[in-house]
Write an enzyme that holds these catalytic residues in place. Structure first.
Site, PDB file in Angstrom:
ATOM      1  CD  GLU A 205      -3.085  -0.865   2.218  1.00  0.00           C
ATOM      2  OE1 GLU A 205      -3.090   0.184   2.886  1.00  0.00           O
ATOM      3  OE2 GLU A 205      -3.967  -1.725   2.292  1.00  0.00           O
ATOM      4  CD  GLU A 386      -3.609  -5.736   4.064  1.00  0.00           C
ATOM      5  OE1 GLU A 386      -4.433  -4.897   4.492  1.00  0.00           O
ATOM      6  OE2 GLU A 386      -2.375  -5.585   4.139  1.00  0.00           O
TER       7      GLU A 386
END
Ligand code: GCO
Length: 474
Positions: A205, A386
């Site tokens: 991320e 995720e």
């Protein structure tokens, strides 16, 4: 709502009531279950589908000052007054460093096929570069060996936000050098662990690092400087590309790619203004990361759209885009929430949220996201690294079960639509240190007692075990 935009505003223990969305037509009735190993009926996943769970080093390991580990920016940041809820830190976290064998057995018991963890850069290289810390590296050997012995595929993330403090002191990701320091560290890991780790992820991320670490400052390193943020964002991407290149250079077998958090962006209404604003938000949220990594270029207009005096223009050198676009084997997708954009460029929430108020629950968004990646970026293999939710429910986490069921069903529909989705890793294996939220949000399939650190399987873990055993949703 932007992911974690309201972190610091979210009320502790906000109600979770009503967070379960309407199940898609193909989803099973709540409460449906089946014996492990029974015939696979219902939504059957492809053979070898990599059911997994995710964690990251600073969020679970603890042992922050043991065996020669150096500090990371998160050690520094979490110890500053007022930066995390309740002053929580990752000093002990879930104590995974000391309980690694217990956790491995829990993973085996779940039937996990894949485990996605991260390597703490400053545990293996206390100063961020130079000599390896043998004791730190040994921990990852123990972990990886333990996974392989239990038939679980290790998937290692190289950077999950914990920049070594020693490198931050030299300017961190605002320095172009940091991309090279990162690639050197990555190369050391490929040589050290690459004969037994088949799946590598470079960055976790980068968008969140830019948005929260450098723009709003609610994550480490706590900067509030949008100009610096975009420079750091470019250097993160450059680090990704250099690490992929280093991986190829080692000749190691296996796969490598980046883990990007992505959000499908929808106009909030049917107006042309909302459609136009949605395109602009999509450029910043998704294409600004996907295009460089998968197409080797920033999207048309993205760089040009930055102010003329923005330092990111000077940071992007000739040849960088091609380096960033070094061929990946896989794209790791992290999906939590959609975005709905108004004609004024504002965000509206259209679906129920969770204890994390930014997490708007919309499983169809996962289908839209996965099919869009295939449509716009081709047939690169995908894995979800995720997806999950926090809940105030303790071990009887039926809301998490409903959430996961609906997202698994959406993933199944995407596979049926031709998406090459190879795995699904639930966030998270264990309750852990949720960054600025400290331990107030509990995301685990496995409960970790806040005081004793004792583990206990939640209802969602038992439910997930059935899904994995059947390779199907009942
Ligand atoms: C992230 C991280 C995880 C978080 C999880 C829940 O995406 O932010 O990868 O570390 O804990 O996403 O917020």
């Amino acid at each position: 709502m932007r992911r974690r935009q309201v972190l610091t505003l979210a009320a502790v223990g906000a109600a979770v009531a009503g967070c379960t969305p309407e199940p898609p037509a193909s989803a099973p009735a709540p409460g449906a279950s089946a014996a492990p190993g029974g015939p696979a009926t219902g939504l059957v996943f492809p053979p070898g589908f990599a059911w997994g769970a995710s964690t990251s080093a600073y969020q679970i390991e603890g042992a922050a000052a043991e065996d020669g580990r150096g500090k990371s920016v998160w050690d520094t940041f979490s110890h500053l007054p007022g930066r995390t809820r309740g002053g929580d830190t990752g000093d002990v976290a879930a104590d995974h460093y000391h309980r690694v064998y217990e956790d491995l057995d829990l993973m085996k018991d779940l039937g996990l096929k894949s485990y996605r963890f991260s390597i703490s850069w400053s545990r293996v290289l206390p100063a961020g570069r130079g000599a390896l810390n043998a004791k730190g590296l040994d921990f990852y050997h123990r972990l990886v060996d333990g996974l392989l012995q239990r038939g679980i595929t290790p998937m290692a993330t190289l950077f999950h936000w914990d920049t070594p403090q020693a490198l931050q002191d030299k300017g961190g990701w605002e320095q172009r050098d940091c991309a090279h320091w990162f690639a050197d560290y990555a190369q050391q890991m490929f040589y050290s662990l690459g004969d037994k780790v088949p799946a590598w992820l470079t960055l976790n991320e980068p968008k969140t690092v830019v948005a929260l670490g450098y723009t709003t400052g609610i994550h480490a390193p706590g900067k509030k400087d949008r100009r610096a943020a975009y420079v750091a964002g470019h250097h993160l991407l450059l680090g990704h590309g250099l690490a992929v290149k280093a991986f190829r250079g080692t000749g190691r077998k296996g796969t490598i790619g980046a883990a990007l958090n992505l959000s499908p962006v929808y106009p909030a209404d049917g107006s042309p203004g909302a459609a136009e604003q949605a395109r602009a938000v999509d450029l910043d949220e998704n294409r600004r990361w996907l295009d460089p990594v998968l197409l080797g270029k920033y999207p048309d207009g993205w760089l040009a759209g930055q102010p003329a005096d923005a330092p990111v223009h000077a940071a992007v050198k000739d040849g960088d885009a091609a380096l960033i676009g070094e061929r990946s084997d896989v794209l790791a997708v992290q999906y939590y929430n959609p975005m709905h954009v108004t004609a004024q460029g504002g965000r509206v929430t259209k679906h129920p949220t969770t204890q994390a108020s930014w997490l708007e629950v919309y499983p169809d968004g996962l289908f839209d996201l996965l099919t869009r990646i295939k449509r716009d970026y081709g047939d690169i293999p995908l894995t979800i690294t995720e997806n999950g939710m926090p809940t105030v429910n303790d071990v009887q986490d039926d809301d998490r079960i409903a959430f996961l069921r609906d997202h698994f069903a959406a993933a199944h529909r995407a596979i049926a639509a031709g998406v090459r989705l190879q795995g699904f890793h639930v966030w998270s294996l264990l309750d852990n240190f949720e960054w600025a939220e400290g331990y107030s949000q509990r995301w685990g399939l496995i409960r970790v007692d806040p005081a004793t650190k004792d583990r206990r399987r939640k209802a969602s873990a038992d439910w997930y075990r059935n899904v994995i055993a059947r390779n199907a949703l009942a």
